[in-house]
Design an enzyme around this catalytic site. Structure first.
Site, PDB file in Angstrom:
ATOM      1  N   ALA A  12      -7.216  -5.517   2.634  1.00 51.81           N
ATOM      2  CA  ALA A  12      -5.941  -5.063   3.183  1.00 51.81           C
ATOM      3  C   ALA A  12      -5.195  -4.160   2.211  1.00 51.81           C
ATOM      4  CB  ALA A  12      -5.061  -6.262   3.552  1.00 51.81           C
ATOM      5  N   LYS A  13      -5.601  -4.153   0.942  1.00 52.75           N
ATOM      6  CA  LYS A  13      -5.050  -3.269  -0.088  1.00 52.75           C
ATOM      7  C   LYS A  13      -3.521  -3.297  -0.101  1.00 52.75           C
ATOM      8  CE  LYS A  13      -9.063  -0.187  -0.111  1.00 52.75           C
ATOM      9  NZ  LYS A  13      -9.804  -0.739   1.062  1.00 52.75           N
ATOM     10  N   ARG A  14      -2.960  -4.467  -0.093  1.00 47.07           N
ATOM     11  CA  ARG A  14      -1.510  -4.596  -0.077  1.00 47.07           C
ATOM     12  C   ARG A  14      -0.940  -4.314  -1.467  1.00 47.07           C
ATOM     13  NH1 ARG A  14      -2.447  -4.317   4.899  1.00 47.07           N
ATOM     14  NH2 ARG A  14      -1.624  -5.853   6.362  1.00 47.07           N
TER      15      ARG A  14
END
Length: 279
Positions: free
Chosen positions: A96-98
């Site tokens: 999700a590369k938050r």
């Protein structure tokens, strides 16, 4: 106490091999599978991948964006996919590369790393480019939950270089700085730390970087992006034993036939084992 992610990952890699398979329901892949580009197609695609491979791969990496594009119904499919994959014995790395700050970063962490969350995953990809310290809420919650993080460090996309190769005042570039932070997080952890780096398999010789972070190195780029298992020793050197090679389209394009999916995953797994043994 909850067993840390790093220990669980090390065991899964030793027992099943290090292959990580993406669950990336691109619209084009749904079409190749003969599925409609809708929630029903998304659910059929995801269930098929999990049923075909959950007993033989170490890690699944669902790409959240391809589920989110269908709104709440797509997220519901993602929840079910995560739960079914984990119930079948595979580890789930949510891609999700938050990345954010303060309470917002804490909320992202709670969505994926709080044990009673419907989207609870064994690990999460995160972006440190608001400053490594901005990841603190996710790091704290990951430790509490026995989960892990994979921090973007040296990514395979060409645009990444303008940030990751930028040189700081101390002479070290940004990517190397992220690796050093992760090494500090993993100090003293056995058999493997829970805080990993994303390092592209397409980057060539990385001997100028210290990849010995005592944590896992997620290596996207094997398969459709051009890297091969045979390339891995040359990229990762002495850190090869902690590499988790990710293959997505290279495996997924063989669906929806379950036997073909399994055969493709097994071929990649065999090639990776061979490369690691000679690296």
């Amino acid at each position: 106490m909850t067993e840390p992610f790093g220990a669980r990952l090390r065991r899964a890699m030793d027992e099943r091999g290090p292959l990580c398979v993406g669950i990336d329901p691109h619209a084009s892949l749904l079409t190749e599978w003969g599925l409609d580009d809708n929630v029903a197609g998304l659910e059929r695609f995801s269930r098929t991948v999990v049923e075909a491979l959950s007993d033989r791969v170490a890690v699944f990496k669902p790409q959240s964006a391809f589920f989110e594009r269908f709104g709440s119904r797509g997220v519901a499919v993602l929840e079910k996919t995560v739960q079914e994959a984990r119930a079948a014995g595979a580890l789930v790395l949510m891609d999700a590369k938050r990345g954010d700050i303060g309470s917002t970063m804490a909320a992202y962490a709670e969505a994926f790393l709080r044990k009673d969350s419907p989207l609870f995953s064994d690990a999460l990809t995160v972006s440190p480019y608001l400053g490594y310290g901005s990841l603190s809420p996710a790091i704290v919650l990951a430790r509490e939950s026995g989960a892990g993080l994979f921090v973007l460090a040296l990514t395979s996309n060409p645009e990444g270089g303008e940030v990751q190769h930028a040189v700081r005042a101390d002479g070290r570039n940004v990517g190397a700085t992220m690796l050093a932070h992760l090494a500090a997080e993993n100090t003293g952890e056995e058999p493997l730390g829970s805080f990993g780096a994303v390092v592209g398999a397409t980057l060539g010789d990385l001997s100028s970087y210290d990849l010995d972070i005592n944590g896992p190195l997620l290596a996207p780029g094997v398969g459709a992006q051009g890297a091969t298992p045979a390339d891995l020793p040359g990229v990762f050197g002495a850190a090869i034993g902690n590499v988790v090679p990710n293959v997505s389209r290279g495996v997924l394009r063989h669906g929806p036939d379950v036997s073909a999916l399994r055969a493709s995953a097994e071929r990649f797994a065999d090639e990776i084992r061979s490369a690691l043994s000679t690296g």
